[in-house]
Every structure is written in C-alpha cells, then in structure tokens.
Design an enzyme around this catalytic site. Structure first.
Site, PDB file in Angstrom:
ATOM      1  N   ASP A  99     -13.921  68.889   8.634  1.00 41.35           N
ATOM      2  CA  ASP A  99     -14.560  68.347   7.428  1.00 41.35           C
ATOM      3  C   ASP A  99     -13.799  68.601   6.144  1.00 41.35           C
ATOM      4  O   ASP A  99     -14.369  68.540   5.063  1.00 41.35           O
ATOM      5  CB  ASP A  99     -15.968  68.946   7.311  1.00 41.35           C
ATOM      6  N   GLU A 121     -14.182  68.500  16.629  1.00 44.27           N
ATOM      7  CA  GLU A 121     -15.310  69.182  15.979  1.00 44.27           C
ATOM      8  C   GLU A 121     -16.185  68.164  15.239  1.00 44.27           C
ATOM      9  O   GLU A 121     -16.480  68.282  14.056  1.00 44.27           O
ATOM     10  CB  GLU A 121     -14.843  70.299  15.026  1.00 44.27           C
ATOM     11  N   GLU A 135     -17.838  69.044   2.164  1.00 46.39           N
ATOM     12  CA  GLU A 135     -17.595  68.919   3.608  1.00 46.39           C
ATOM     13  C   GLU A 135     -18.601  68.023   4.323  1.00 46.39           C
ATOM     14  O   GLU A 135     -18.236  67.322   5.268  1.00 46.39           O
ATOM     15  CB  GLU A 135     -17.563  70.315   4.255  1.00 46.39           C
ATOM     16  N   HIS A 208     -15.387  81.910   0.418  1.00 43.32           N
ATOM     17  CA  HIS A 208     -14.505  80.945  -0.247  1.00 43.32           C
ATOM     18  C   HIS A 208     -15.168  79.641  -0.644  1.00 43.32           C
ATOM     19  O   HIS A 208     -14.597  78.861  -1.397  1.00 43.32           O
ATOM     20  CB  HIS A 208     -13.306  80.605   0.658  1.00 43.32           C
ATOM     21  N   ARG A 210     -16.563  76.263  -1.933  1.00 42.49           N
ATOM     22  CA  ARG A 210     -16.541  75.672  -3.279  1.00 42.49           C
ATOM     23  C   ARG A 210     -17.895  75.761  -3.984  1.00 42.49           C
ATOM     24  O   ARG A 210     -17.962  76.092  -5.162  1.00 42.49           O
ATOM     25  CB  ARG A 210     -16.150  74.186  -3.169  1.00 42.49           C
ATOM     26  N   HIS A 241      -9.526  85.465   0.044  1.00 41.32           N
ATOM     27  CA  HIS A 241      -8.955  84.103   0.053  1.00 41.32           C
ATOM     28  C   HIS A 241      -8.011  83.950  -1.143  1.00 41.32           C
ATOM     29  O   HIS A 241      -8.225  84.552  -2.192  1.00 41.32           O
ATOM     30  CB  HIS A 241     -10.125  83.119  -0.038  1.00 41.32           C
TER      31      HIS A 241
HETATM   32  C1  UD1 Z   1     -10.561  74.330   1.927  1.00 41.16           C
HETATM   33  C2  UD1 Z   1     -11.490  73.235   2.446  1.00 41.16           C
HETATM   34  C3  UD1 Z   1     -12.726  73.878   3.070  1.00 41.16           C
HETATM   35  C4  UD1 Z   1     -12.352  74.905   4.116  1.00 41.16           C
HETATM   36  C5  UD1 Z   1     -11.385  75.918   3.494  1.00 41.16           C
HETATM   37  C6  UD1 Z   1     -10.904  76.910   4.530  1.00 41.16           C
HETATM   38  C7  UD1 Z   1     -11.644  71.118   1.236  1.00 41.16           C
HETATM   39  C8  UD1 Z   1     -12.177  70.418   0.051  1.00 41.16           C
HETATM   40  N1  UD1 Z   1     -11.923  72.419   1.325  1.00 41.16           N
HETATM   41  O1  UD1 Z   1     -11.252  74.991   0.874  1.00 41.16           O
HETATM   42  O2  UD1 Z   1     -13.513  72.850   3.682  1.00 41.16           O
HETATM   43  O3  UD1 Z   1     -13.525  75.572   4.541  1.00 41.16           O
HETATM   44  O4  UD1 Z   1     -10.251  75.227   2.977  1.00 41.16           O
HETATM   45  O5  UD1 Z   1     -10.338  78.050   3.931  1.00 41.16           O
HETATM   46  O6  UD1 Z   1     -10.978  70.519   2.054  1.00 41.16           O
HETATM   47  N2  UD1 Z   1      -4.628  78.691  -2.114  1.00 41.16           N
HETATM   48  C9  UD1 Z   1      -3.394  79.311  -2.096  1.00 41.16           C
HETATM   49  N3  UD1 Z   1      -2.759  79.453  -0.897  1.00 41.16           N
HETATM   50  C10 UD1 Z   1      -3.272  79.022   0.272  1.00 41.16           C
HETATM   51  C11 UD1 Z   1      -4.541  78.407   0.246  1.00 41.16           C
HETATM   52  C12 UD1 Z   1      -5.201  78.234  -0.964  1.00 41.16           C
HETATM   53  O7  UD1 Z   1      -2.872  79.726  -3.113  1.00 41.16           O
HETATM   54  O8  UD1 Z   1      -2.640  79.180   1.318  1.00 41.16           O
HETATM   55  C13 UD1 Z   1      -5.345  78.550  -3.415  1.00 41.16           C
HETATM   56  C14 UD1 Z   1      -4.735  77.446  -4.303  1.00 41.16           C
HETATM   57  O9  UD1 Z   1      -4.780  77.851  -5.647  1.00 41.16           O
HETATM   58  C15 UD1 Z   1      -5.701  76.280  -4.064  1.00 41.16           C
HETATM   59  C16 UD1 Z   1      -7.020  77.009  -3.902  1.00 41.16           C
HETATM   60  O10 UD1 Z   1      -6.696  78.194  -3.168  1.00 41.16           O
HETATM   61  O11 UD1 Z   1      -5.696  75.371  -5.130  1.00 41.16           O
HETATM   62  C17 UD1 Z   1      -8.126  76.248  -3.206  1.00 41.16           C
HETATM   63  O12 UD1 Z   1      -7.686  75.674  -1.981  1.00 41.16           O
HETATM   64  P1  UD1 Z   1      -8.485  74.383  -1.413  1.00 41.16           P
HETATM   65  O13 UD1 Z   1      -7.881  73.969  -0.112  1.00 41.16           O
HETATM   66  O14 UD1 Z   1      -8.619  73.353  -2.459  1.00 41.16           O
HETATM   67  O15 UD1 Z   1      -9.950  74.943  -1.195  1.00 41.16           O
HETATM   68  P2  UD1 Z   1     -10.549  75.962  -0.146  1.00 41.16           P
HETATM   69  O16 UD1 Z   1     -11.699  76.661  -0.791  1.00 41.16           O
HETATM   70  O17 UD1 Z   1      -9.474  76.755   0.464  1.00 41.16           O
HETATM   71  N1  UDP Z   2      -9.452  84.018   9.339  1.00 37.64           N
HETATM   72  C1  UDP Z   2      -8.151  84.542   9.373  1.00 37.64           C
HETATM   73  N2  UDP Z   2      -7.802  85.469   8.433  1.00 37.64           N
HETATM   74  C2  UDP Z   2      -8.633  85.884   7.468  1.00 37.64           C
HETATM   75  C3  UDP Z   2      -9.939  85.337   7.409  1.00 37.64           C
HETATM   76  C4  UDP Z   2     -10.317  84.385   8.356  1.00 37.64           C
HETATM   77  O1  UDP Z   2      -7.367  84.188  10.248  1.00 37.64           O
HETATM   78  O2  UDP Z   2      -8.245  86.739   6.656  1.00 37.64           O
HETATM   79  C5  UDP Z   2      -9.832  82.985  10.330  1.00 37.64           C
HETATM   80  C6  UDP Z   2     -11.182  83.143  11.031  1.00 37.64           C
HETATM   81  O3  UDP Z   2     -11.065  83.876  12.237  1.00 37.64           O
HETATM   82  C7  UDP Z   2     -11.571  81.695  11.316  1.00 37.64           C
HETATM   83  C8  UDP Z   2     -10.960  80.940  10.152  1.00 37.64           C
HETATM   84  O4  UDP Z   2      -9.953  81.775   9.609  1.00 37.64           O
HETATM   85  O5  UDP Z   2     -10.951  81.210  12.505  1.00 37.64           O
HETATM   86  C9  UDP Z   2     -12.000  80.615   9.114  1.00 37.64           C
HETATM   87  O6  UDP Z   2     -11.374  80.118   7.985  1.00 37.64           O
HETATM   88  P1  UDP Z   2     -12.120  79.926   6.613  1.00 37.64           P
HETATM   89  O7  UDP Z   2     -13.249  80.885   6.510  1.00 37.64           O
HETATM   90  O8  UDP Z   2     -11.079  79.934   5.561  1.00 37.64           O
HETATM   91  O9  UDP Z   2     -12.642  78.421   6.701  1.00 37.64           O
HETATM   92  P2  UDP Z   2     -13.947  77.701   7.306  1.00 37.64           P
HETATM   93  O10 UDP Z   2     -14.070  78.078   8.737  1.00 37.64           O
HETATM   94  O11 UDP Z   2     -15.103  78.123   6.473  1.00 37.64           O
HETATM   95  O12 UDP Z   2     -13.660  76.250   7.114  1.00 37.64           O
END
Ligand code: UD1
Ligand code: UDP
Length: 370
Positions: A99, A121, A135, A208, A210, A241
């Site tokens: 999602d 999924e 999502e 994490h 949003r 995160h």
């Molecule tokens: C995204 C997904 C969410 C998923 C989550 C898993 C969308 C809209 N959101 O949310 O569904 O549950 O990933 O974690 O698709 N950043 C870094 N390095 C990284 C990753 C993120 O610096 O490796 C920082 C950046 O500043 C980025 C911010 O995190 O702009 C947010 O990342 P983003 O993918 O937009 O949102 P998530 O909350 O991670």
């Molecule tokens: N996870 C990881 N390292 C971390 C925290 C989570 O590898 O420090 C793994 C966790 O086991 C799961 C996935 O990341 O498989 C979940 O990711 P996240 O919570 O970012 O996203 P969501 O599942 O909510 O989309």
C-alpha cells in the site's frame, strides 16, 4: 517452444523490500520467467539495508528519495521514472506490494501502459480512507487495477470477493513476511544492546505512520516515557525511523537511563530482537504480521488495523494513539500477568512460509501456461 516471459518487481520502502525479496528469489528459480527488479528508492538507507541482507541487486534504482518528501514529491518523481523503465523492459507482468505510494504509482503507470499487475499482500482493508493515510486509498486503488490478487489470508480474500473481484483472480498465498522470517531468526544470535537489556523486561518500540506525526506521536512518546519512569524492571529499545519528523518527536524519549534510541536495524537484527522481546509497541503493519508467529505480545499504536488476524489470534491489541490510552494499555500489560500471558501465545495466521512459491506458481502458470 514457449518464449521466456518477463516479470518486473517494483518496490521502494523497507517493508516492501523485506516482503518482496523472498518473491524475487522464488521467481529466479523459474527458468520460464525472466525476473527483473526496479527499486524506486522511496527509502534510501533503510531500503539498502534490506537489499544487502537478502543479497538482491536491483536492475534499476530510480533514487527518488528526498528529505521530508511529501506525497506529491514521491508521486511526481516516481511516475515518469517508472514509465521509462516499463517502456524499456516491456514486462509481461509487474508485481507491486502492499500500500505504499511506490506501489500505487507503479500500478497506475502499468494501467496507463496496459501492463498486467500482480498485487502481493492484496485485500487488506480498514475501509476508512483516512486511516492509515494514504495507504488505505493506495491499496484500494491498486486492487482496482490488478489482474492477479495475492491475498495473504482468507479474510483478505473475502474483502476482495465482496468488492466484486472475480474468484479466479484471487489466490490465498500466506504472507511473504513469514517466508522472510524463516530465514532470519537464529537461536545463537547475540547483540550488545540485548546484553544491555539482559535481566530486564525488554520492550521494543517502532513508530513512523504519517497520520501519527506531530501531536499524536508526541502524546504516545510522553505516555511511554511515563511508563519507563514508573517501571524500573523494563528497558526500551527504539530503532528510530529515518524520517526527520519522527526523530524530532523521539527527542521526548531521549536521555532516559532505561531507554535506548538507536539507528534503524538490519532486518536480521530486528527479527532476532523481536524474537527476544517481552513486549512490542508499534504502529507498523509488518510487525503485526511477524509477532504472532514469534509469540510476542504487540500493542498497536493506532486506532484501527487492517490486520485483524493478530487480534483474533490474541497476540495483538490496539492501544489507540491518545496519551492516556497508550499509558493505560502499556501499564496494564506490565502489571496484569493474566492479561499478558493470554497474549503471549504463538500463532501463525499468515501461512506456512511458502507464500512466494505460490505467487511464482500462479505467474508461471498464467504467463507460460504451466
Ligand atoms: C513509507 C510508506 C508507508 C510505509 C513506510 C514503511 C508511503 C506514503 N508511505 O512511509 O506506507 O509504512 O514507508 O517504513 O508510501 N527517510 C530517510 N531514509 C530512508 C527512509 C526515509 O532519510 O531510508 C526519511 C526521508 O527524509 C523521507 C522521510 O523519511 O522523506 C519519509 O519517508 P516516506 O517514504 O515518505 O514515508 P514513510 O513514513 O517512511
Ligand atoms: N524492521 C527492520 N528494522 C527496524 C524496524 C523494523 O528491519 O529497525 C522491519 C520489521 O521487522 C518489519 C518491517 O521492517 O518487517 C516493518 O517496516 P515499517 O514498520 O517501516 O513499515 P510498515 O510495515 O508499517 O509498512
């Protein structure tokens, strides 16, 4: 002789990668299929950790991540970049996961180019378009576009059928998270952070979402700090995160002797930490799927969940997002042994760890006729 058919997997964030790497491996076993991987790079460091752990090397990396990216940024950067990959690769089918905005935009690009989409999924629902945001919209929209729906459970299949999807397009596969978990948890695992927590009740925390950023997240963290102050028997480990907005809120938990804030963990480390935790507090989706098979109680820092299976299995409980409800639910599990023990039972509602092979079977049969 049948020609080789091309399958392209597109993903961009940590959880998609954890659940798609087993699918990449399963597809690579099929000689009738040529498998390519495109990562959007919606995540950067957190995606790289997973690719390294599973030794998956992408054929394409669109590197779209920007600090503090908005939904507009991700969508606008990903759509034309994915279009170019699809036009160059001309795949017979594209697989997306879950999602995220990466998954939605990829499905949309496939729709515009009339390329069949397989949704891994599929069928998870809250039916509340605002929660989780964005999502719920993303996954409902992907379902509209998809040719193949790979539902993790009967309950998700039921959602898809009630929405009018034809039964022959929906396959219950189990969740590929369990495929990944089979390869990561080890009996002989050790880590300095686990040694720090030895002798205490270990609480693992992640957050994490949003819709939780800002006031809800600060309220949750205040509740968790209050509990840490009142319960000297616990130690909390929180891999924070990379999102700067999350890191700002996490300051509320900093500087406490029984709370360690650390960098996001490698999936191998994280799964082993989960397996050794006494309690997990999280707003994550994937962790709700993994924890039941490890028998570790989870308090979900959300008001809704699209994953009723963990709640039905008894391992997962919604704690809400308000400071007082998080405080109350967290304290309750630390003081009420009966309630805690009732949650600490291993169950696996998400399949046998062979979901990826079932997905490969369906694709091989549909694209190559056997
Ligand atoms: C995204 C997904 C969410 C998923 C989550 C898993 C969308 C809209 N959101 O949310 O569904 O549950 O990933 O974690 O698709 N950043 C870094 N390095 C990284 C990753 C993120 O610096 O490796 C920082 C950046 O500043 C980025 C911010 O995190 O702009 C947010 O990342 P983003 O993918 O937009 O949102 P998530 O909350 O991670
Ligand atoms: N996870 C990881 N390292 C971390 C925290 C989570 O590898 O420090 C793994 C966790 O086991 C799961 C996935 O990341 O498989 C979940 O990711 P996240 O919570 O970012 O996203 P969501 O599942 O909510 O989309």
């Amino acid at each position: 002789m049948e020609s080789v058919k091309k399958v392209l997997l597109v993903f961009g964030t940590r959880p998609e990668a954890i659940k798609m790497c087993p699918v990449v491996k399963a597809l690579q076993q099929r000689t009738a299929l040529r498998t390519s991987v495109c990562v959007t790079g919606q995540h950067r460091q957190m995606l790289r950790q997973v690719l390294d752990a599973f030794a998956v090397v992408p054929d394409w990396d669109l590197a779209i991540m920007r600090e503090r990216q908005t939904l507009f940024d991700i969508t606008a950067a990903a759509l034309p970049a994915i279009r170019r990959v699809l036009e160059r690769e001309a795949p017979d089918a594209v697989l997306v996961h879950g999602d995220t905005t990466t998954a939605f935009v990829t499905a949309l690009a496939c729709f515009y180019l009339q390329i069949p989409v397989g949704h891994v999924e599929a069928g998870l629902r809250t039916y509340d378009i605002r929660s989780p945001f964005p999502e719920e919209f993303n996954r409902e929209a992907i379902s509209l576009i998809s040719r193949f729906h790979f539902a993790p459970t009967e309950s998700s299949r039921g959602n898809l059928l009630r929405e009018g999807h034809r039964p022959e397009t929906v396959t219950v596969t189990g969740n590929t998270a369990i495929d990944a978990l089979r390869t990561t948890v080890r009996a002989d695992y050790t880590h300095p952070e686990l040694q720090w927590a030895a002798g205490s009740r270990l609480v693992l925390l992640t957050a994490h979402r949003r819709e939780n950023l800002g006031a809800p997240m600060r309220g949750m963290f205040r509740a968790i700090r209050r509990v840490a102050e009142e319960h000297p028997e616990i130690k909390i480990i929180y891999p924070v995160h990379k999102n700067p907005a999350v890191r700002e809120a996490a300051g509320i938990l900093a500087g406490h002797v029984r709370i360690h804030l650390i960098e996001p963990m490698d999936v191998l480390d994280f799964h082993n930490f989960m397996a050794r935790s006494d309690l997990i507090l999280t707003d994550s989706g994937g962790i709700q799927e993994e924890a039941p098979s490890l028998g570790v109680p989870v308090l979900v820092l959300r008001d809704t969940t699209e994953r009723p299976e963990g709640i039905e299995a008894g391992t997962v409980r919604l704690a809400g997002t308000a400071e007082e409800s998080v405080y109350r639910e967290f304290c309750r599990l630390l003081t009420d042994d009966t309630a805690y023990e009732a949650m600490r039972r291993a169950a696996n509602p998400y399949g046998d760890g062979h979901a990826s092979e079932r997905i490969a079977d369906v694709l091989a049969s549909a694209l190559c006729g056997g």
